[in-house]
Enzyme design. Structure first.
Site, mmCIF file in Angstrom:
data_model
loop_
_atom_site.group_PDB
_atom_site.id
_atom_site.type_symbol
_atom_site.label_atom_id
_atom_site.label_comp_id
_atom_site.label_asym_id
_atom_site.label_seq_id
_atom_site.Cartn_x
_atom_site.Cartn_y
_atom_site.Cartn_z
ATOM 1 N N LEU A 195 -42.533 -5.106 25.003
ATOM 2 C CA LEU A 195 -42.672 -5.091 23.544
ATOM 3 C C LEU A 195 -41.323 -5.442 22.943
ATOM 4 C CD1 LEU A 195 -44.714 -1.776 23.076
ATOM 5 C CD2 LEU A 195 -45.574 -4.111 22.814
ATOM 6 N N ASP A 196 -41.339 -6.051 21.768
ATOM 7 C CA ASP A 196 -40.084 -6.345 21.075
ATOM 8 C C ASP A 196 -39.361 -5.041 20.767
ATOM 9 O OD1 ASP A 196 -40.860 -8.985 21.047
ATOM 10 O OD2 ASP A 196 -41.623 -8.912 18.992
ATOM 11 N N LYS A 197 -38.061 -5.169 20.544
ATOM 12 C CA LYS A 197 -37.253 -3.975 20.256
ATOM 13 C C LYS A 197 -37.807 -3.203 19.045
ATOM 14 C CE LYS A 197 -32.417 -2.628 19.834
ATOM 15 N NZ LYS A 197 -31.042 -3.041 19.712
ATOM 16 N N HIS A 226 -43.185 -12.818 20.972
ATOM 17 C CA HIS A 226 -43.421 -12.664 19.522
ATOM 18 C C HIS A 226 -44.800 -13.139 19.086
ATOM 19 C CE1 HIS A 226 -39.392 -11.425 19.093
ATOM 20 N NE2 HIS A 226 -38.825 -12.527 18.680
ATOM 21 N N LYS A 243 -46.462 -11.626 15.883
ATOM 22 C CA LYS A 243 -45.658 -11.982 14.696
ATOM 23 C C LYS A 243 -45.862 -13.454 14.355
ATOM 24 C CE LYS A 243 -42.140 -8.503 15.671
ATOM 25 N NZ LYS A 243 -40.929 -8.250 16.445
#
Ligand code: URA
Length: 232
Positions: A101-103, A184, A187
């Site tokens: 997962l992204d930060k 991403h 997003k």
């Protein structure tokens, strides 16, 4: 199985320390000192001691974590990683992450010592849907349900995403299901449609839902039943 894997999997020490200590005579296999940690042993037959402690081989570990924002989905980094949130026992295992997962993304993360399992969960071929709760900057245009279902063109990657499911919950909230783990991706599905994701949380991987009792940063082992959801 390799001797260093057997001892490493037991959580007694890190692979690096095991190798170093082996040279000093810390490992005894069937009554003999063994300095080469690459030899093969059979955990069901061979008696292995590490620093005087009998090594109990156990099966792979599968953890579910509620990842907080601000922590990296990586195993080693200068910044804080999800592995830093584990206690010593788990941290010493050779653990991997099934779908990063992204930060700034929160929610369900699976960590495991089982490389085959990780591959299965993350491979686009296994078509396991990941479900995300999304909050957006602008009102979500209902026409996006169709657009996502057809496959969004991601211009920065010159790539058409696989069909994704969009369920609009209210003006700026939705559930999104995707079956691939591109960088991403969620997003980008929105940013390529003139909107922006402002909050992202993964709530399920396949049929495995994030345990609502796990606070952010907490984790626990998966039950047999939960593991069974992946049809291993
Ligand atoms: N899609 C994203 O954009 N970020 C994540 O962390 C996961 C899926």
């Amino acid at each position: 199985m390799r001797l260093d894997k057997m001892i490493g999997n037991s959580g007694l020490d890190s692979r690096k320390n095991i190798k170093r200590n082996a040279k000093k005579g810390a490992i005894i296999v069937n009554g003999e000192v063994v300095k080469d940690t690459s030899i093969d042993v059979d955990p069901d037959v061979d008696e292995v001691y590490y620093m005087g402690v009998p090594v109990d081989y156990f099966e792979n570990i599968y953890l579910m974590m509620n990842k907080p924002k601000g922590v990296l989905s990586a195993t080693v980094d200068r910044d804080e990683t999800v592995v830093d949130l584990l206690d010593d026992f788990y941290r010493n295992l050779d653990i991997g992450i099934a779908g990063r997962l992204d930060k700034d993304t929160r929610g369900l993360l699976i960590l495991s010592t089982d490389g085959k399992f990780i591959h299965k969960v993350t491979s686009p071929n296994s078509k396991i849907f990941k479900t995300y709760e999304v909050a957006t900057r602008d009102k979500i245009d209902p026409s996006l349900v169709e657009v996502f279902a057809e496959g969004v063109y991601i211009k920065e990657d010159d790539y058409t995403a696989r069909p994704a499911e969009l369920e609009i919950i209210d003006d700026k909230k939705a559930l999104v299901k995707v079956s691939e783990g591109k960088f991403h991706l969620v997003k980008r599905l929105f940013s390529n449609n003139d909107n922006e994701v402002v909050e992202l949380k993964r709530v399920a991987i396949g049929d495995l839902a994030l345990d609502v009792h796990l606070a952010e940063g907490e984790y626990r082992e998966l039950s047999e039943e939960e593991l069974g959801l992946f049809d291993l």
